[in-house]
Design a protein around this motif. Structure first.
Motif, PDB file in Angstrom:
ATOM      1  N   CYS A 267     -67.918 -41.818  13.426  1.00  0.00           N
ATOM      2  CA  CYS A 267     -66.498 -42.492  13.900  1.00  0.00           C
ATOM      3  C   CYS A 267     -65.871 -43.239  12.465  1.00  0.00           C
ATOM      4  O   CYS A 267     -65.873 -43.166  11.282  1.00  0.00           O
ATOM      5  CB  CYS A 267     -67.422 -43.622  14.628  1.00  0.00           C
TER       6      CYS A 267
ATOM      7  N   GLY B 109     -65.357 -42.772  17.850  1.00  0.00           N
ATOM      8  CA  GLY B 109     -67.014 -42.440  17.578  1.00  0.00           C
ATOM      9  C   GLY B 109     -68.163 -41.311  17.233  1.00  0.00           C
ATOM     10  O   GLY B 109     -69.033 -41.145  17.330  1.00  0.00           O
TER      11      GLY B 109
ATOM     12  N   HIS C 186     -72.811 -44.408  15.423  1.00  0.00           N
ATOM     13  CA  HIS C 186     -73.624 -45.657  15.212  1.00  0.00           C
ATOM     14  C   HIS C 186     -73.822 -46.777  15.880  1.00  0.00           C
ATOM     15  O   HIS C 186     -73.323 -46.957  16.895  1.00  0.00           O
ATOM     16  CB  HIS C 186     -72.961 -46.000  13.938  1.00  0.00           C
TER      17      HIS C 186
ATOM     18  N   CYS D  19     -70.916 -49.328  18.539  1.00  0.00           N
ATOM     19  CA  CYS D  19     -69.547 -48.538  18.444  1.00  0.00           C
ATOM     20  C   CYS D  19     -68.304 -48.769  19.003  1.00  0.00           C
ATOM     21  O   CYS D  19     -69.202 -49.248  20.212  1.00  0.00           O
ATOM     22  CB  CYS D  19     -69.929 -47.527  19.000  1.00  0.00           C
ATOM     23  N   GLY D  20     -67.582 -49.073  19.199  1.00  0.00           N
ATOM     24  CA  GLY D  20     -65.602 -49.582  20.443  1.00  0.00           C
ATOM     25  C   GLY D  20     -65.938 -48.437  21.172  1.00  0.00           C
ATOM     26  O   GLY D  20     -65.585 -48.602  22.342  1.00  0.00           O
TER      27      GLY D  20
ATOM     28  N   ASP E 183     -64.681 -45.878  12.352  1.00  0.00           N
ATOM     29  CA  ASP E 183     -65.155 -47.306  12.128  1.00  0.00           C
ATOM     30  C   ASP E 183     -65.677 -47.396  10.359  1.00  0.00           C
ATOM     31  O   ASP E 183     -65.703 -47.275   9.518  1.00  0.00           O
ATOM     32  CB  ASP E 183     -66.453 -47.537  13.012  1.00  0.00           C
TER      33      ASP E 183
HETATM   34 ZN   LIG Z   1     -67.858 -46.063  16.734  1.00  0.00          ZN
END
Ligand SMILES: [Zn+2]
Length: 186
Positions: free
Chosen positions: A36, A61, A97, A100-101, A38
């Motif tokens: 991801c 993601g 993870h 995660c958004g 992130d």
């Molecule tokens: Zn994520």
């Protein structure tokens, strides 16, 4: 200070002691991680990596989308060319993870809002269940016809609250995975 200026400032010490000019494109660990975007999920930090050790492909993601598949196909052809068509050791690892958004991408109102503004469908990225989506993504790699049977695949989950990585799908060859996918489900 702009973010770029701050980054260039942070780079100074790195550049000053840089002595890795002889590294090749092929990573020392003979692996690629798909994960991801992130900021909390940076493989260099998580795995305590040195420069040149690992290929990393990041998107929303760490999902195995068509775009990721296309880039992986191009990379595979390049690596096969570098190895003159002979088999070589290489593993593709999918790392999702916690928190995660993309877990919120299952929400229809969010899907509609993004589609309304961009015409894009984020359902492809929606992570409704970590283990299930990880399984789907690793299996998707086996469905990419460009990836050779001798490539290895695996899957893991990073916990943003503990910093720990858990192996969820043990390393297997794409050939083995293709065989098990071809068998009718019990
Ligand atoms: Zn994520």
């Amino acid at each position: 200070m702009s973010a770029l200026k701050e980054l260039i400032h942070k780079n100074e010490a790195f550049a000053e002691s840089f002595d890795q000019q002889d590294l090749t494109m092929f990573p020392e660990l003979k692996a690629l991680v798909i994960t991801c975007v992130d900021a909390r999920v940076d493989p260099a930090n998580i795995f305590n990596l040195k420069i040149g050790e690992l290929l990393v492909s990041r998107n929303l993601g760490g999902r195995v989308t068509q775009k990721i598949q296309d880039e992986l196909s191009i990379l595979t052809v390049l690596m096969l060319k570098m190895n003159e068509g002979k088999s070589f050791n290489f593993e593709v690892i999918v790392m999702h993870h916690t928190h995660c958004g993309t877990q919120s991408f299952v929400k229809e109102d969010l899907q509609q809002a993004v589609h309304h503004k961009t015409g894009l469908d984020i359902a492809e990225y929606a992570n409704h269940d970590l283990e299930t989506c990880l399984q789907q993504d690793v299996e998707a790699l086996a469905r990419n016809p460009v990836l050779p049977d001798f490539f290895k695949v695996s899957g893991c989950i990073y916990d943003v609250k503990t910093g720990g990585v858990q192996e969820s799908i043990g390393t297997t060859t794409i050939g083995e995975m293709r065989k098990s996918l071809a068998q009718p489900k019990q």
